[in-house]
Design a protein around this motif. Sequence first.
Motif, short mmCIF file in Angstrom:
data_model
loop_
_atom_site.label_atom_id
_atom_site.label_comp_id
_atom_site.label_asym_id
_atom_site.label_seq_id
_atom_site.Cartn_x
_atom_site.Cartn_y
_atom_site.Cartn_z
N PRO A 212 0.82 -1.22 0.00
CA PRO A 212 0.00 0.00 0.00
C PRO A 212 0.85 1.27 0.00
O PRO A 212 1.89 1.32 0.65
CB PRO A 212 -0.81 -0.10 1.29
CG PRO A 212 -0.78 -1.54 1.66
CD PRO A 212 0.54 -2.07 1.15
N ALA A 213 0.38 2.26 -0.73
CA ALA A 213 1.06 3.55 -0.78
C ALA A 213 0.94 4.25 0.57
O ALA A 213 -0.12 4.23 1.20
CB ALA A 213 0.45 4.42 -1.87
N ALA A 214 2.03 4.86 0.99
CA ALA A 214 2.02 5.64 2.23
C ALA A 214 1.40 7.01 1.97
O ALA A 214 1.57 7.57 0.88
CB ALA A 214 3.44 5.80 2.75
N PRO A 215 0.67 7.55 2.94
CA PRO A 215 0.13 8.90 2.78
C PRO A 215 1.24 9.91 2.53
O PRO A 215 2.34 9.78 3.07
CB PRO A 215 -0.56 9.17 4.12
CG PRO A 215 -0.86 7.82 4.67
CD PRO A 215 0.28 6.95 4.21
N VAL A 216 0.95 10.92 1.72
CA VAL A 216 1.96 11.93 1.38
C VAL A 216 1.68 13.27 2.05
O VAL A 216 2.35 14.25 1.76
CB VAL A 216 2.06 12.12 -0.15
CG1 VAL A 216 2.56 10.83 -0.80
CG2 VAL A 216 0.74 12.54 -0.74
N ALA A 217 0.70 13.32 2.94
CA ALA A 217 0.36 14.56 3.63
C ALA A 217 -0.11 14.19 5.04
O ALA A 217 0.11 13.08 5.50
CB ALA A 217 -0.72 15.32 2.86
N ASN A 218 -0.79 15.10 5.71
CA ASN A 218 -1.19 14.92 7.09
C ASN A 218 -2.52 14.19 7.20
O ASN A 218 -3.54 14.76 7.54
CB ASN A 218 -1.26 16.29 7.78
CG ASN A 218 -1.45 16.15 9.27
OD1 ASN A 218 -1.23 15.08 9.84
ND2 ASN A 218 -1.87 17.23 9.92
N TYR A 219 -2.49 12.90 6.85
CA TYR A 219 -3.66 12.02 6.99
C TYR A 219 -3.17 10.59 7.10
O TYR A 219 -1.98 10.32 6.92
CB TYR A 219 -4.63 12.18 5.81
CG TYR A 219 -4.08 11.71 4.48
CD1 TYR A 219 -4.32 10.43 4.01
CD2 TYR A 219 -3.30 12.55 3.68
CE1 TYR A 219 -3.80 9.99 2.80
CE2 TYR A 219 -2.79 12.13 2.47
CZ TYR A 219 -3.04 10.84 2.04
OH TYR A 219 -2.54 10.42 0.84
N VAL A 220 -4.07 9.68 7.40
CA VAL A 220 -3.74 8.26 7.46
C VAL A 220 -4.46 7.54 6.33
O VAL A 220 -5.49 8.01 5.84
CB VAL A 220 -4.08 7.64 8.83
CG1 VAL A 220 -3.19 8.25 9.92
CG2 VAL A 220 -5.54 7.81 9.17
N ALA A 221 -3.94 6.39 5.94
CA ALA A 221 -4.51 5.65 4.82
C ALA A 221 -5.86 5.05 5.15
O ALA A 221 -6.74 4.97 4.28
CB ALA A 221 -3.54 4.56 4.37
N THR A 222 -6.02 4.60 6.39
CA THR A 222 -7.29 3.99 6.81
C THR A 222 -7.61 4.43 8.22
O THR A 222 -6.72 4.72 9.02
CB THR A 222 -7.24 2.45 6.77
OG1 THR A 222 -6.24 1.99 7.66
CG2 THR A 222 -6.99 1.92 5.37
N VAL A 223 -8.91 4.42 8.52
CA VAL A 223 -9.39 4.64 9.89
C VAL A 223 -10.49 3.62 10.13
O VAL A 223 -11.42 3.51 9.32
CB VAL A 223 -9.95 6.06 10.09
CG1 VAL A 223 -10.66 6.18 11.44
CG2 VAL A 223 -8.86 7.10 9.96
N GLN A 224 -10.36 2.87 11.23
CA GLN A 224 -11.43 1.96 11.61
C GLN A 224 -12.10 2.51 12.84
O GLN A 224 -11.45 2.89 13.81
CB GLN A 224 -10.90 0.55 11.88
CG GLN A 224 -12.04 -0.42 12.15
CD GLN A 224 -11.63 -1.88 12.14
OE1 GLN A 224 -10.50 -2.21 11.81
NE2 GLN A 224 -12.57 -2.74 12.49
N THR A 225 -13.42 2.57 12.79
CA THR A 225 -14.22 2.95 13.94
C THR A 225 -15.34 1.93 14.03
O THR A 225 -16.10 1.74 13.07
CB THR A 225 -14.74 4.41 13.85
OG1 THR A 225 -15.49 4.71 15.02
CG2 THR A 225 -15.58 4.64 12.61
N GLY A 226 -15.39 1.24 15.15
CA GLY A 226 -16.35 0.14 15.27
C GLY A 226 -16.09 -0.88 14.17
O GLY A 226 -14.96 -1.31 13.96
N ASN A 227 -17.13 -1.24 13.43
CA ASN A 227 -16.97 -2.23 12.37
C ASN A 227 -16.86 -1.59 10.98
O ASN A 227 -17.02 -2.27 9.97
CB ASN A 227 -18.10 -3.25 12.41
CG ASN A 227 -19.46 -2.62 12.11
OD1 ASN A 227 -19.63 -1.41 12.18
ND2 ASN A 227 -20.42 -3.46 11.77
N LEU A 228 -16.59 -0.29 10.94
CA LEU A 228 -16.43 0.41 9.67
C LEU A 228 -14.98 0.77 9.43
O LEU A 228 -14.29 1.26 10.33
CB LEU A 228 -17.29 1.68 9.63
CG LEU A 228 -18.80 1.47 9.64
CD1 LEU A 228 -19.52 2.81 9.66
CD2 LEU A 228 -19.25 0.63 8.45
#
Length: 154
Positions: free
Chosen positions: A19-35
């Motif tokens: 997977p490509a790494a983020p190139v700015a101030n964010y993350v590639a994925t976020v999990q909250t609960g089952n989403l």
Amino acid sequence: MSTTPEARLAALNITLPTPAAPVANYVATVQTGNLLVVSGQLPLADGKLFATGKLGDAVSVETAVEAARYSMINVIAQVKAAVGDLSRVKRVVRLGGFIACTPDFTSHAAVMNGASDLAVDVFGDAGRHARSTVGVPSLPLDAPVEVEGLFEID
């Protein structure tokens, strides 16, 4: 049809990239609960953009469909990195597509089918999803397509 998403990928001759790494101030994925939310992915193939430019100008619909497919491959790679086993995907809830295009371009849905068709090919009925596709004046690195996703995970 094979029973697991990984087996379906293999049957399609698709090897997920790192997977490509983020190139700015964010993350590639976020999990909250089952989403699981996957940030927008560009059409990278072998570490470089598959295509550049805009629809309605230098990029054909056929090339952009393939670019959307590459973007979806990168979305799936992010999901696998986040959850380990793609069999944990209960549902592709939503895909969002951004199409870099001229103001008179109107075939956004046809382009985004490159991503949507792959979601169904890999996840079966669980890959059927809600979707939004919008035209934009530009995307990072002059990419023609960017795809983001929302997944239900067990």
